[in-house]
Design a protein around this motif. Sequence first.
Motif: not given
Length: 441
Positions: A190-218
Motif C-alpha cells: 500500500y505504501q508504494f503508491w503514496i510516494h508521489t507529488e502528482l496526487i494532491r488531495d483525496l478528499g474525505p479519505l484523508e481523514w482515515v487513510f495515509n495518502t500522498p498528501k500525508h506522506h509528503r509531510v512525513h
Amino acid sequence: MAQGDASAGFRSLFFMLTPNESSYQKLQDVPQYVQQATPFFVGLVVLEMVVGLLKTGSPVITVSDGLTSVSCGMISRIPLLFMRSCELTAYVFLWERYHLLELPWDSAWTWWLTFLGVDFCYYWVHRLAHEVSVIWAAHQVHHSSEYFNLTTALRQSLTQQFTSWMFYLPLALIAPPTVFAVHIQLNLLYQFWIHTELIRDLGPLEWVFNTPKHHRVHHGRNEYCIDKNYGGILIIWDRLFGTFAEEADKVVFGLVFPINTFEILYVQLHYYLGLWRRSNTFKTIGDKLSTFFKGPSWSPGKPRLGDHVDNPQVTGQEVPHDPSWPLPLQLYVVIHFLLALGTYHDLFENKMMLSQLTVLGMTCYVLLTLTSLGLIVDQRPTAAFVEMLRCVVMVTMQVYGYATPMPSSLAGPAEAFVSLSLLFWALQSSYLLFRIKKKAH
C-alpha cells in the motif's frame, strides 16, 4: 503471470483484496504478493514519468536519483538469498510455542483484526525508527532522496529488517501466521503508491487513510514535517497519538543534512559510522549509549528526542542534488544497470539450484556493480579504476554463463558492449595514471 495473479497483484497495491480471496490455511499457500505486484511497480513508475512530464514540463524522476532508489531496493532484499524473512521466521517461532489463542484462519474477523494489528505495530516500528538513533541509522536510507516519486518508495534499507521484526511479535500470541503473512505484504505494498507529488488531495479519505498528501509531510525536512505522519495504511494512529501534521508550506524533501552522493554503500551505511564517531566525542558511558538509543538530534543537556535548533533553515528555495553529467554516460549507466538487474533477477530465480559460493559470488558482483555505477554518477576520481575491475569481472561471468541477458538473443550484443566498456575504462584508467605520474614528476 496468470490473469488471477495479475488482478490480485494490482489490487494488493491499494488494499483492495477481500478476506475470502486472501485467507489461507497453510503458510506455503500464501501468495508472494510483492512479486505479483512487481510488474505494476514498473508500469506505475512509467505512468508517473509520462504524466509528470506532461503536467510539469520537466522530469519527475532523474536517472541518478531513480537508479539509486531502485539500487537500494535491490540491496534490501539481498539477505533473503541467505535466510528467511526475519519478521515471518520470528513470528512463526513464537506462534508455534507460545500462542494464547488460535483465531480461525478463515474468519473475516480474524482477517480484519490482523489488519488493524499489523498497521498499529507498523506505526510503532516506524515511529521508533525516527526516535531511536541506531534504528534511524537504517531508516534514514528511505529518507535520503531529495525527490518524492514512486522510485522513492523502493529506496529501502539493508539493515532495518533486522530490528523491525520484534515489534510484530505480540500479534503472534493470537493471529495465525498465514493471516500475518498476508497483511505484512499488503501493508508494505500500500505504501508504494503514496510516494508521489502528482496526487494532491483525496478528499474525505484523508481523514482515515495515509495518502500522498500525508506522506509528503512525513518525507519533508521542514521543521513542521519532522517526526510526523508515521502511519502505514491508516492515518488514525497519528491523529490518536499526536504525531499528525497537515501539509502546509511547500515541502522540501530529504534528510535535514543532505548527503549529496549516489554511492550506494555510503547511502546505506554512513549513518552508523557517524553515530560511532559521535559517541566517541562523549566521555561518560551514559552519553555514549544515549547517542545510539536516544533521538538523532539528542546531545547532552537536551530532551530525549533533542531539538531542531541546529537544523539548517528551510526556505523553500532548496534545489535537489542533481549533478550535471553527459547524456552518453547516463545511457551507459542505465544499460549496465539493466544488465545487472537481469543477473539479480536470475540470482533470485535460481538460488535453490546454485551453490552457496556461487550465490555469494554473484551477490558480490551485484554489489560491486551498484557501487561502481554510483561512483560514475558521483564522478569520483576512482570510478574509472573500479569500473574497469567490474568489467573484468563481468566478462569473466559472461564466459562462464553467469551473466546471460534475457532474452538470450541479446547475449552477443551484450558481450560486445561489455568488452567495449572494458576497453574504454582501461584506456581511461591508463590516461589517469599517466596524468598522476606526470603531475608527480
